[in-house]
Design a protein around this motif. Structure first.
Motif, PDB file in Angstrom:
ATOM      1  N   THR A   7       0.817  -1.681  -0.079  1.00  0.00           N
ATOM      2  CA  THR A   7       0.013   0.026  -0.457  1.00  0.00           C
ATOM      3  C   THR A   7       1.012   1.390  -0.313  1.00  0.00           C
ATOM      4  N   ALA A   8      -0.420   2.315   0.275  1.00  0.00           N
ATOM      5  CA  ALA A   8       0.850   3.844  -0.456  1.00  0.00           C
ATOM      6  C   ALA A   8       1.576   4.291   1.038  1.00  0.00           C
ATOM      7  N   ASN A   9       1.300   3.182   2.118  1.00  0.00           N
ATOM      8  CA  ASN A   9       2.121   3.043   3.596  1.00  0.00           C
ATOM      9  C   ASN A   9       3.297   2.570   3.892  1.00  0.00           C
ATOM     10  N   TRP A  10       3.366   1.900   3.258  1.00  0.00           N
ATOM     11  CA  TRP A  10       4.460   0.957   3.073  1.00  0.00           C
ATOM     12  C   TRP A  10       6.030   1.820   2.612  1.00  0.00           C
ATOM     13  N   PRO A  11       6.680   1.887   3.050  1.00  0.00           N
ATOM     14  CA  PRO A  11       8.015   1.865   2.638  1.00  0.00           C
ATOM     15  C   PRO A  11       8.802   1.612   1.787  1.00  0.00           C
ATOM     16  N   ASN A  12       9.641   2.426   0.810  1.00  0.00           N
ATOM     17  CA  ASN A  12       9.913   1.263  -0.226  1.00  0.00           C
ATOM     18  C   ASN A  12      10.737   0.742  -0.521  1.00  0.00           C
ATOM     19  N   TRP A  13      12.031   0.168   0.551  1.00  0.00           N
ATOM     20  CA  TRP A  13      12.894  -0.689   1.203  1.00  0.00           C
ATOM     21  C   TRP A  13      11.438  -2.106   1.374  1.00  0.00           C
ATOM     22  N   LEU A  14      10.684  -1.435   2.167  1.00  0.00           N
ATOM     23  CA  LEU A  14       9.673  -2.951   2.546  1.00  0.00           C
ATOM     24  C   LEU A  14       9.404  -3.404   1.204  1.00  0.00           C
ATOM     25  N   ILE A  15       8.723  -2.012   0.394  1.00  0.00           N
ATOM     26  CA  ILE A  15       8.061  -2.573  -1.214  1.00  0.00           C
ATOM     27  C   ILE A  15       8.839  -3.418  -1.874  1.00  0.00           C
ATOM     28  N   THR A  16      10.469  -3.146  -1.829  1.00  0.00           N
ATOM     29  CA  THR A  16      10.782  -4.251  -3.153  1.00  0.00           C
ATOM     30  C   THR A  16      11.663  -5.078  -1.960  1.00  0.00           C
ATOM     31  N   ILE A  17      10.980  -5.114  -0.855  1.00  0.00           N
ATOM     32  CA  ILE A  17      11.444  -6.961  -0.249  1.00  0.00           C
ATOM     33  C   ILE A  17      10.487  -7.472  -0.835  1.00  0.00           C
ATOM     34  N   ARG A  18       9.467  -6.988  -1.350  1.00  0.00           N
ATOM     35  CA  ARG A  18       8.428  -8.183  -0.830  1.00  0.00           C
ATOM     36  C   ARG A  18       7.637  -8.372  -2.411  1.00  0.00           C
ATOM     37  N   MET A  19       8.114  -7.149  -3.327  1.00  0.00           N
ATOM     38  CA  MET A  19       8.335  -7.504  -4.672  1.00  0.00           C
ATOM     39  C   MET A  19       9.449  -8.100  -5.685  1.00  0.00           C
ATOM     40  N   PRO A  20       9.589  -8.875  -6.396  1.00  0.00           N
ATOM     41  CA  PRO A  20      10.622  -9.904  -6.854  1.00  0.00           C
ATOM     42  C   PRO A  20      10.374  -8.860  -7.894  1.00  0.00           C
ATOM     43  N   GLU A  21       9.778  -8.285  -8.607  1.00  0.00           N
ATOM     44  CA  GLU A  21       9.581  -7.279  -9.850  1.00  0.00           C
ATOM     45  C   GLU A  21      10.494  -6.257  -9.255  1.00  0.00           C
ATOM     46  N   PHE A  22      11.023  -5.900  -8.391  1.00  0.00           N
ATOM     47  CA  PHE A  22      12.167  -4.571  -7.920  1.00  0.00           C
ATOM     48  C   PHE A  22      13.247  -4.706  -7.895  1.00  0.00           C
ATOM     49  N   TRP A  23      13.280  -6.701  -7.864  1.00  0.00           N
ATOM     50  CA  TRP A  23      14.894  -6.773  -6.974  1.00  0.00           C
ATOM     51  C   TRP A  23      16.031  -7.234  -8.319  1.00  0.00           C
ATOM     52  N   ASN A  24      17.062  -6.682  -8.093  1.00  0.00           N
ATOM     53  CA  ASN A  24      18.168  -6.677  -8.465  1.00  0.00           C
ATOM     54  C   ASN A  24      18.265  -7.545  -9.963  1.00  0.00           C
ATOM     55  N   TYR A  25      18.486  -7.876 -11.157  1.00  0.00           N
ATOM     56  CA  TYR A  25      18.377  -8.418 -11.479  1.00  0.00           C
ATOM     57  C   TYR A  25      19.309  -9.575 -11.986  1.00  0.00           C
ATOM     58  N   ARG A  26      20.247  -9.549 -10.931  1.00  0.00           N
ATOM     59  CA  ARG A  26      21.744 -10.567 -11.142  1.00  0.00           C
ATOM     60  C   ARG A  26      20.329 -11.456  -9.850  1.00  0.00           C
ATOM     61  N   ILE A  27      19.788 -11.137  -9.200  1.00  0.00           N
ATOM     62  CA  ILE A  27      19.514 -12.255  -8.414  1.00  0.00           C
ATOM     63  C   ILE A  27      18.116 -13.011  -9.036  1.00  0.00           C
ATOM     64  N   ILE A  28      17.278 -12.322 -10.457  1.00  0.00           N
ATOM     65  CA  ILE A  28      16.482 -12.819 -10.921  1.00  0.00           C
ATOM     66  C   ILE A  28      16.881 -14.016 -12.239  1.00  0.00           C
ATOM     67  N   TYR A  29      17.803 -13.520 -12.794  1.00  0.00           N
ATOM     68  CA  TYR A  29      18.851 -14.061 -13.582  1.00  0.00           C
ATOM     69  C   TYR A  29      19.687 -14.775 -12.782  1.00  0.00           C
ATOM     70  N   PHE A  30      19.834 -15.673 -11.814  1.00  0.00           N
ATOM     71  CA  PHE A  30      21.126 -16.254 -11.051  1.00  0.00           C
ATOM     72  C   PHE A  30      21.352 -17.738 -11.683  1.00  0.00           C
ATOM     73  N   PHE A  31      19.952 -18.067 -11.491  1.00  0.00           N
ATOM     74  CA  PHE A  31      19.919 -19.380 -12.069  1.00  0.00           C
ATOM     75  C   PHE A  31      19.897 -19.362 -13.570  1.00  0.00           C
ATOM     76  N   VAL A  32      19.293 -18.503 -14.493  1.00  0.00           N
ATOM     77  CA  VAL A  32      19.557 -19.085 -15.423  1.00  0.00           C
ATOM     78  C   VAL A  32      20.481 -18.877 -16.400  1.00  0.00           C
ATOM     79  N   LEU A  33      21.359 -17.868 -15.973  1.00  0.00           N
ATOM     80  CA  LEU A  33      23.119 -17.546 -16.251  1.00  0.00           C
ATOM     81  C   LEU A  33      24.134 -18.521 -16.037  1.00  0.00           C
ATOM     82  N   PHE A  34      23.655 -19.693 -14.974  1.00  0.00           N
ATOM     83  CA  PHE A  34      24.579 -20.344 -14.936  1.00  0.00           C
ATOM     84  C   PHE A  34      23.941 -21.767 -15.574  1.00  0.00           C
ATOM     85  N   TRP A  35      22.900 -22.137 -15.890  1.00  0.00           N
ATOM     86  CA  TRP A  35      22.361 -22.586 -16.910  1.00  0.00           C
ATOM     87  C   TRP A  35      22.825 -22.185 -18.079  1.00  0.00           C
TER      88      TRP A  35
END
Length: 353
Positions: A7-35
């Protein structure tokens, strides 16, 4: 993963932790790059196989940021908006060329496009002057399209097999609806996506913050359909039909094997008929399966989506290699990929907005 929606009351850091869409691409692509690395070394015998695809675009198949001019030439001109391609050497005369060809508003963006960086809707002469003043790269001007829906369609076009649509992603633009009481700024404060991208959006709206929209009045805040600009992505892959795949088989030449279209359409049926359909751009082998950015997906869901697309990419590339198509060594391919990454960082440092 639909619980605990921000919600709009959440701090940005908490939104980032909760929503993988905002995670660093290195985390998202970690397994893909190894593969991918494993498949390059053992499956493709040391060849950087993504470069074997879409060879008609350029030597990397669009993997390291190909020219949109080269890509557009592979398709029927009528599928694209009116476009004027300019080099950075044309900047001194660009204003005259652009204003002769287009009425306001129109779109300006780098010819070598990456993740929506330096893409801007130009509403007036002031916007145009500000953009041209900082332009040190080849760029293009496009007519602004008014079709109601923007969608991304990811295709795979295997050899000797019918074209397949791997995913469809709808785009919900950042906007507000007036209530006749609150200002634009007050309405935006209720949107947590605005909060995540306020630094980029705020400069364009500060002189309009206090305007109070009429009840039910729709105000489009960000017209560029990019996740990095506040657009919400929604997985619409369930809309795929055989009729749709047949139509895209007609659009896509045999020389294009893999990639993602960003498209403007009048309605969803246009994806089947082609009526009032315009291609904003086609991203080649480097294209992301952006349906993973749907906020309903958790990390494991995202990995399933990633591997679905990249396994298909490898399958087609292996077909190409087995038929004698060229792919460079792993080192050469990785070096070209890093060059594209450096270009993106260069554009990010330009404060076009």
């Amino acid at each position: 993963m639909t619980f605990l929606k921000p919600t709009a009351n959440w701090p940005n850091w908490l939104i980032t932790i909760r929503m993988p869409e905002f995670w660093n691409y290195r985390i998202i692509y970690f397994f893909v790059l190894f593969w991918l690395t494993f498949k390059v070394i053992f499956g493709a015998k040391g060849r950087f196989y993504p470069f074997a695809l879409n060879r008609i675009i350029d030597e990397s198949g669009g993997f390291s940021g190909a020219s949109k001019g080269l890509i557009n030439k592979q398709f029927d001109d009528s599928l694209f908006p009116r476009t004027l391609f300019l080099t950075h050497e044309d900047v001194s005369k660009a204003k005259e060329l652009i204003t002769q060809a287009f009425e306001y508003p129109f779109i300006l963006k780098p010819t070598h496009l990456n993740r929506g960086v330096a893409v801007l809707k130009i509403n007036n002469e002031s916007d145009l002057d500000r953009y041209l003043k900082q332009t040190t790269f080849d760029f293009q001007a496009e007519e602004y399209l008014n079709q109601a829906i923007e969608v991304a369609v990811f295709i795979a076009n295997p050899l000797d097999e019918p074209l397949k649509i791997l995913s469809i992603t709808g785009k919900e633009f950042l906007s507000v609806e007036g209530d006749g009481i609150q200002s634009i700024h007050a309405l935006l404060k209720n949107n947590w996506r605005y909060r995540m991208y306020a630094a980029e959006i705020k400069p364009h709206w500060e002189n309009k913050w206090d305007r109070i929209p009429a009840k039910k009045e729709y105000i489009l805040i960000q017209p560029i359909g990019n996740h990095n600009k506040g657009t919400r992505f929604i997985d619409e892959s369930h809309r795929k039909t055989t009729e749709m795949e047949v139509h895209f088989q007609k659009i896509v030449p045999d020389s294009i094997q893999y990639g993602r279209f960003d498209i403007k359409v009048r309605d969803w049926n246009s994806l089947c008929t082609g009526e009032d359909l315009k291609i904003i751009e086609f991203n080649g082998t480097i294209a992301e399966p952006i349906n993973y950015l749907d906020e309903k997906y958790g990390y494991l869901d995202i990995q399933k989506i990633m591997f679905k697309h990249y396994k298909c990419q490898y399958k087609i590339a292996k077909q190409m290699l087995d038929r004698g198509f060229y792919a460079p060594s792993f080192i050469t391919g990785w070096r070209r990929t890093l060059e594209g990454s450096r270009f993106r960082k260069k554009l990010k440092n330009i404060k076009i907005d």
